[in-house]
Design a protein around this motif. Structure first.
Motif, PDB file in Angstrom:
ATOM      1  N   ASP A 167       0.845  -1.186   0.000  1.00 46.11           N
ATOM      2  CA  ASP A 167       0.000   0.000   0.000  1.00 46.11           C
ATOM      3  C   ASP A 167       0.889   1.249   0.000  1.00 46.11           C
ATOM      4  N   ASP A 168       0.241   2.422  -0.041  1.00 50.19           N
ATOM      5  CA  ASP A 168       0.997   3.666  -0.160  1.00 50.19           C
ATOM      6  C   ASP A 168       1.895   3.905   1.049  1.00 50.19           C
ATOM      7  N   ALA A 169       1.407   3.590   2.250  1.00 49.73           N
ATOM      8  CA  ALA A 169       2.209   3.808   3.452  1.00 49.73           C
ATOM      9  C   ALA A 169       3.469   2.937   3.450  1.00 49.73           C
ATOM     10  N   GLU A 170       3.322   1.693   3.037  1.00 49.42           N
ATOM     11  CA  GLU A 170       4.474   0.792   3.007  1.00 49.42           C
ATOM     12  C   GLU A 170       5.471   1.227   1.934  1.00 49.42           C
ATOM     13  N   VAL A 200      -1.150  -0.181  14.032  1.00 50.17           N
ATOM     14  CA  VAL A 200      -0.753  -0.354  12.640  1.00 50.17           C
ATOM     15  C   VAL A 200       0.214  -1.521  12.498  1.00 50.17           C
ATOM     16  N   SER A 228       3.345   9.338  15.003  1.00 50.51           N
ATOM     17  CA  SER A 228       2.772   8.251  14.205  1.00 50.51           C
ATOM     18  C   SER A 228       2.215   7.163  15.094  1.00 50.51           C
ATOM     19  N   HIS A 250      -1.865   5.921  14.999  1.00 52.62           N
ATOM     20  CA  HIS A 250      -2.269   4.561  14.622  1.00 52.62           C
ATOM     21  C   HIS A 250      -1.626   3.576  15.581  1.00 52.62           C
ATOM     22  N   GLU A 261       5.966   4.283   0.906  1.00 47.41           N
ATOM     23  CA  GLU A 261       6.643   5.485   1.401  1.00 47.41           C
ATOM     24  C   GLU A 261       7.717   5.129   2.418  1.00 47.41           C
ATOM     25  N   ARG A 262       7.434   4.134   3.276  1.00 53.23           N
ATOM     26  CA  ARG A 262       8.439   3.704   4.259  1.00 53.23           C
ATOM     27  C   ARG A 262       9.658   3.101   3.559  1.00 53.23           C
ATOM     28  N   SER A 313      -5.222  -1.245   3.693  1.00 54.18           N
ATOM     29  CA  SER A 313      -5.764  -0.155   4.489  1.00 54.18           C
ATOM     30  C   SER A 313      -5.197  -0.228   5.889  1.00 54.18           C
ATOM     31  N   ASN A 314      -5.097   0.955   6.531  1.00 56.04           N
ATOM     32  CA  ASN A 314      -4.651   1.027   7.915  1.00 56.04           C
ATOM     33  C   ASN A 314      -5.797   1.347   8.861  1.00 56.04           C
TER      34      ASN A 314
END
Length: 407
Positions: A7-10, A42, A35, A39, A12-13, A54-55
């Motif tokens: 996903d987008d968060a992963e 998460v 952060s 969450h 970006e990390r 999704s988170n």
């Protein structure tokens, strides 16, 4: 990114880890607590299944509750279903999403496995969990009964080419019939479709020549398709032989030395099969023991007894790890893949295996197998010309591997 695995968060990390910047390094200490407060779950959610996109904790909770409901339903169904009526478990793809579903069901199985009284009940729980995974990921399951006949060994590419050849031959028959003067509506309709998209009319004077050219063209295509089947078959045989050479050279050389036995002929009568194998397996036999038995018994007196075997969950995990994922199952229909995926069952299986060894007894499920008869030569009507191969439950294989290791 193209396959949408993360996903987008992963993403970006991963991008921050690959290309760190001075500003991000300086702000890392301040950003981390913020952060975590936003969450709090998460990290736990990333290890859970279908919600890797999704988170949102509410969505995670909703999906897990739905999976828990499906698991409870399938376990209840399995406990009330006879072994012969269990559905046949399919081979599921080893994808990230499917593995995540299996990992998510692991903690849910603890309650059921802790209450398991014997190996049969553990087997039923694991089978119900496997059915639950198949339903969650949308894998197809037959509604009732296990398949008793093997699927066709003809590959899909060969079926497609053979279908083309069959259609071309049928069209040749229609064109030949029309050229001979058959003007039935069905024949006329097929001929018009054969010449659709061309400037050829059925009323033009040289239609007979056009029909002959069309028939010859179809015959050439049939010959080319036949050569393609032969070429592909030879390539497939070479590929299988090369692969067998690297894995089992002895088996390859045996297959080259003796002709392949074809089991497509007429099989023996079922009554003859039962009568023949009942005489070998069911009738009691009185053996006359010779003096050699006393010699063997005297030699065994000096043998040091083996130390007691203690089976640990690590032993079960190692035995299952070395097994093939989709090896043919026994009467219970459970594959090794599910024993590998549901790791919470290893401790229960270790305890129940230990109890079975201490009591020197196994449930009837684990002493009953499915026997397939493989023909040894071209005489397929004689029951004695078959080699029996029995498939036992996969838990038996794990127990055997553990015994070999400790013994």
């Amino acid at each position: 990114m193209r396959s949408k695995i993360f996903d987008d968060a992963e993403l970006e990390r991963l991008r921050r880890e690959a290309i760190p910047s001075s500003n991000e390094s300086a702000m890392a200490g301040d950003a981390a607590p913020h952060s975590t407060d936003q969450h709090p779950h998460v990290e736990a959610a990333m290890d859970l299944p279908v919600v890797v996109y999704s988170n949102d904790d509410e969505i995670v909770s909703h999906e897990l509750e739905q999976m828990r409901s499906i698991l409870e339903e399938t376990i209840l169904e399995t406990r009330s279903t006879p072994l012969e009526n269990r559905p046949r478990l399919p081979r599921i793809p080893l994808s990230k999403r499917n593995r995540a579903v299996v990992r998510a069901l692991n903690p849910m199985l603890v309650t059921y496995l802790e209450a398991s009284r014997d190996l049969c009940e553990t087997d039923s729980i694991l089978f119900g969990a496997a059915v639950a995974v198949c339903r969650i990921i949308g894998a197809k399951l037959p509604m009732a009964g296990r398949a008793t006949t093997q699927s066709s060994a003809i590959p899909a590419w060969r079926k497609r080419i053979e279908d083309r050849i069959a259609k071309a031959r049928a069209l040749i028959g229609r064109l030949t019939s029309f050229r001979s003067g058959n003007n039935r509506p069905r024949i006329m309709r097929t001929v018009r479709m054969a010449f659709a998209g061309t400037n050829i009319s059925l009323s033009q004077p040289n239609i007979t020549q056009k029909l002959t050219e069309r028939i010859d063209d179809l015959k050439q295509k049939i010959a080319a398709w036949g050569k393609r089947i032969q070429r592909f078959s030879e390539r497939s045989m070479r590929f299988n032989q090369n692969r067998l050479f690297h894995s089992d050279q002895k088996r390859l050389y045996k297959s080259l030395e003796r002709p392949k036995v074809c089991g497509a002929g007429q099989g023996p009568d079922q009554a003859d099969i039962i009568a023949f194998w009942r005489g070998l397996w069911s009738e009691p036999v009185n053996h006359s023991e010779g003096p050699w038995m006393e010699v063997v018994a005297s030699q065994g007196v000096s043998v040091t007894p083996m130390d007691p075997i203690t089976i640990t969950p690590e032993d079960v995990a190692e035995a299952v790890r070395r097994a093939t994922n989709w090896k043919s199952p026994g009467l219970d229909g459970l594959h090794h893949y599910w024993l590998k995926g549901f790791i919470v069952c290893h401790a229960v299986l270790a305890r129940q295996f230990q109890e079975a060894l201490d009591q020197k007894s196994l449930p009837s499920l684990f002493t009953t197998g499915i026997t397939n008869l493989v023909p040894k030569d071209q005489d397929t009507t004689d029951p004695s010309k078959y080699r029996p191969i029995t498939f036992a439950p996969v838990q038996n294989n794990a127990l055997i591997l553990i015994s070999r290791k400790d013994g």
